[in-house]
Scaffold this active site. Structure first.
Site, short mmCIF file in Angstrom:
data_model
loop_
_atom_site.label_atom_id
_atom_site.label_comp_id
_atom_site.label_asym_id
_atom_site.label_seq_id
_atom_site.Cartn_x
_atom_site.Cartn_y
_atom_site.Cartn_z
N CYS A 146 0.74 -0.64 -0.21
CA CYS A 146 0.38 -0.08 -0.14
C CYS A 146 0.74 1.33 0.07
O CYS A 146 1.77 1.73 0.40
CB CYS A 146 -0.62 0.16 1.49
SG CYS A 146 -0.16 0.14 2.93
N CYS A 182 2.95 1.88 3.18
CA CYS A 182 4.40 1.12 3.68
C CYS A 182 5.02 1.84 2.61
O CYS A 182 6.38 1.87 3.02
CB CYS A 182 4.16 -0.27 2.43
SG CYS A 182 2.67 -0.63 3.50
N ASP A 229 12.15 20.35 -33.34
CA ASP A 229 13.86 20.64 -33.88
C ASP A 229 13.25 20.38 -34.95
O ASP A 229 12.57 19.43 -35.45
CB ASP A 229 14.77 20.64 -33.31
CG ASP A 229 15.86 20.49 -33.99
OD1 ASP A 229 16.40 21.83 -34.70
OD2 ASP A 229 16.99 19.19 -34.25
N ASP A 272 16.92 16.37 -30.58
CA ASP A 272 17.98 16.31 -30.65
C ASP A 272 19.06 15.91 -30.68
O ASP A 272 20.44 15.90 -30.42
CB ASP A 272 18.31 14.65 -31.87
CG ASP A 272 18.80 15.95 -32.50
OD1 ASP A 272 18.56 17.28 -33.25
OD2 ASP A 272 19.30 15.57 -34.13
N ASP A 309 19.91 21.84 -28.58
CA ASP A 309 18.37 21.88 -27.86
C ASP A 309 18.56 21.80 -26.46
O ASP A 309 17.73 20.82 -26.26
CB ASP A 309 17.73 20.55 -28.50
CG ASP A 309 17.57 20.57 -30.84
OD1 ASP A 309 17.59 22.16 -30.54
OD2 ASP A 309 17.76 20.27 -31.08
#
Length: 725
Positions: free
Chosen positions: A45, A48, A447, A624, A628
């Site tokens: 739970c 916990c 981009d 990428d 960027d």
């Protein structure tokens, strides 16, 4: 100068291999590679999770601790701390813990727990049916002596059953109380003991009613609910568990000139592994001998096999389809890409979100409230009716029916299912809160080069060359090593063009390539060199006959579909690139993006995202390149392809493993659905308590009915979460 094997390695490296190095940076920032791993077989739970993490963070030397409720583990980053110390700390608060080898990803403990539940369910069910048969005689009007005898026989069956079948609840409650905390199993255990003790009291005093059947049925239905919850979690199968399914237990390597079979744990960097056709790779490596095709679908989502040869980089988990390979291992065990990906996913599933925090706070406040409600119900009904048995019955019902199990499941079950779904779509979620943030975006900023496009040129409008000019262009381009020439040669060959017969072919550095065709000089190259006006690449067939060879950026697979799908979702799509105005404008028109900006510097991209955020427009950044990186970190949430630079992947929240960009739109849909499921789970949990608690307080729910209702609420939440699959 780059050698041929290096070029082949780069071309054939899978996205999983490319993404793996970024995990080292993530490990320094998060929980990608924990120092210690502990198994927590009894946690179940949200309370916990909070108790375990709070206890571990209180240990000197522990920097971070994250519990994964689905895998029942805690990953700990610590210095100068041994597993025994952490096990002892958790034992002090009543939480069972065992050291777990981080190299092992299998969930064997969870499987054992499932079998244990089934065994106890069988015992409880068998005892329940026998006690109910004995109760028939009592209900049908048996005499006092017969009734007392049947009650004692029922007690003899019920008490061993309660002790054995109720052990999971009693043990958990004992550990919680020993650690001076109130877990969810404390009120459940108290309710079971109340029902059993009340029945024994009735039996000793020759009472007309005993409730052994109700006590055993209560345990039976609680166990069934707990087991169904376990099965629901297992059905969700986190992405970390799916990666575990790719593990290979043994491998064949060359040692001292002979091939030997070794456990994966005994592999070493530098070993030469023999990978047979049909075999799955056990560690990362580089091919040194052989050619074949590799299936990378389970790691990257790419369905087509990839041809590989000497120098190609392979990742653990890939399947060799055709020929035998000899692979020199470069990363094994915890350093392999498969293990790093599993750690990233497990860390993401354990991450904190505002919904997780809300659920945990509600659960911690709810647990003591349960006992206060039960005590109040007992005192109120005892004062109003003077009936001790009735007051105890109602108190037991309140204890059971108010268990906040469903509230504790509301968030973890959804995050687990959503992470698994995204992984199957080819998206590796590095930060669990990214799902929450992704669901909030209303703008997507792309981009250009390397993101929407592959960064490779693609010849356009080749129809205008004609057959003769096309043959000359193909023959000239094939004789050049320039990327534009190679792209032109590939495109013409793909169209079925036949190369012309040329003489004296030679490449002129910085200008182009020329040859003799039917007695005259033909050239392919710069405009001023071939005698044309303008810029770009031109073909000269002699005597002033020139043709312009136009190029455009090659779209990344799925780019057009992703942009269209995002726009259909109501998101504003923007293109921000550092490229020239004509190139950016052409791509924007091609993809139907009305809002674009060219010649943008890194600080310009970051400023655009900051302006969007300040204007109340949380944005998703997809990029990428090194330029960027600032924008990826600035964005509300960010995605980078696996082919991106290390800095970009490290700065992003999600890594796109495959080549296609289409999963970006699918990720937004999944994130929105996950947010909706979490809210629905909260509504289910709160609505259940608003209806059930008053019924129990008013005496309209027996302990058995309370157990059924509580189990039904937990299963409903789990099943609602599984709809994400």
């Amino acid at each position: 100068m780059t050698s041929a094997p290096d070029i082949e390695s780069r071309i054939s490296a899978c996205p999983a291999c490319i993404a793996a190095p970024a995990a080292q940076d993530i490990a320094r920032r998060g929980m990608a590679s924990p120092d210690l791993m502990l198994s927590l077989p009894q946690v179940h739970c949200a309370a916990c999770i909070t108790d375990v993490e709070a206890a571990l963070l209180g240990v000197e030397g522990v920097r971070d601790a994250r519990v994964n409720l689905t895998l029942k583990r805690v990953a700990v980053r610590a210095e100068g701390v041994t597993p025994d110390i952490l096990v002892g700390v958790l034992g002090a608060i009543g939480v069972e813990a065992h050291e777990l080898d981080p190299d092992l990803l299998q969930a064997t403990e969870a499987d054992r727990q499932g079998r244990d539940y089934l065994m106890r369910i069988g015992v409880a069910g068998f005892a329940m049916m026998n006690i109910m048969l004995l109760s028939v005689a009592v209900w049908s009007g048996a005499g006092e002596a017969t009734r007392d005898m049947f009650h004692w026989i029922s007690a003899a069956i019920a008490f061993p059953t309660v002790i054995f079948a109720g052990q999971p609840f009693f043990a958990s409650a004992y550990r919680a109380l020993k650690g001076r905390r109130l877990g969810m199993d404390v009120p459940i255990s108290l309710a079971i003991l109340l029902a059993s003790g009340m029945s024994l009291y009735e039996t000793i005093h020759s009472g007309r009613h005993a409730y052994y059947d109700a006590a055993v049925m209560l345990i039976f239905f609680l166990l069934v609910g707990r087991y169904l919850d376990y099965r629901s979690r297992a059905a969700a199968r986190s992405a970390a568990e799916e990666l575990a399914a790719l593990e290979v237990p043994r491998a064949f390597v060359w040692r001292d000139g002979a091939e030997v079979e070794l456990p994966v744990a005994d592999l070493r960097v530098g070993d030469h592994l023999h990978l047979r056709a049909g075999g799955r790779l056990a560690a990362d490596g580089v091919i040194i001998e052989g050619r074949s095709e590799m299936d990378r679908s389970l790691l990257t989502g790419e369905s087509l096999p990839v041809s590989v040869g000497p120098g190609a980089v392979l990742a653990s988990g890939e399947v060799n389809l055709t020929g035998p390979l000899t692979v020199r291992l470069t990363a094994v065990g915890r350093d392999s890409s498969l293990h790093r990906m599993a750690q990233l996913v497990a860390a993401a599933e354990s991450a904190r979100t505002k919904y997780t925090t809300l659920a945990e706070r509600a659960t911690r406040a709810y647990t003591p409230l349960v006992h206060l409600l039960a005590l109040s119900a007992f005192g109120g009904w005892l004062w109003a009716s003077g009936d001790l048995r009735l007051a105890l019955n109602i108190a037991a019902s309140v204890l059971i029916i108010t268990c906040p199990c469903a509230l504790g499941l509301a968030v973890p079950a959804v995050v687990t299912a959503a992470s698994g779904r995204l992984f199957r779509q080819g998206l590796l979620v590095k930060d669990g809160s990214a799902l929450e943030r992704l669901a909030e975006v209303d703008t997507v900023v792309f981009d250009k080069t390397g993101t929407l496009t592959t960064g490779l040129p693609e010849p356009a409008d080749l129809e205008g060359l004609g057959e003769a000019a096309g043959g000359v262009a193909l023959a000239l381009a094939a004789g050049s090593s320039h990327p534009l020439s190679q792209a032109l040669a590939g495109a013409l060959a793909a169209r079925g063009t036949m190369p012309a017969a040329l003489d004296d072919l030679r490449e002129v550095s910085g200008c182009g390539v020329e040859a003799r065709y039917r007695g005259r000089i033909v050239r392919l190259g710069r405009a001023d060199w071939v005698g044309a006006e303008g810029e770009g690449t031109w073909l000269c067939l002699g005597e002033g006959r020139v043709h312009r060879v136009r190029y455009r950026d090659r779209l990344r697979e799925g780019a057009a579909e992703a942009v269209a799908a995002l726009q259909d979702l109501g998101l504003s799509v923007r293109l921000v690139s550092g490229d020239t105005v004509p190139a950016v404008a052409a791509l924007a028109e091609r993809l139907g993006i009305a809002d674009w900006q060219a010649a943008a510097r890194p600080e310009d991209k970051a400023r655009i995202l900051a302006d969007l955020a300040s204007g109340g427009h949380p944005a998703l950044m997809v990029g990428d390149g090194l330029n960027d990186t600032i924008a990826l970190a600035q964005a509300h949430v960010s995605i980078s392809p696996a082919s991106a630079l290390d800095a970009a992947r490290t700065a992003s929240d999600i890594v796109l493993l495959g080549r296609s960009l289409a999963p970006v739109a699918q990720a937004v849909v999944t994130a929105r659905n996950a947010r909706a499921r979490i809210k629905q789970n909260f509504v289910i949990s709160i609505g259940y308590n608003l209806v059930a608690v008053p019924l129990a307080l008013c005496g309209l729910a027996t302990p058995l009915a309370a157990a059924l209702a509580m189990s039904a609420s937990s299963i409903t939440v789990s099943l609602n979460s599984l709809r994400l699959k």
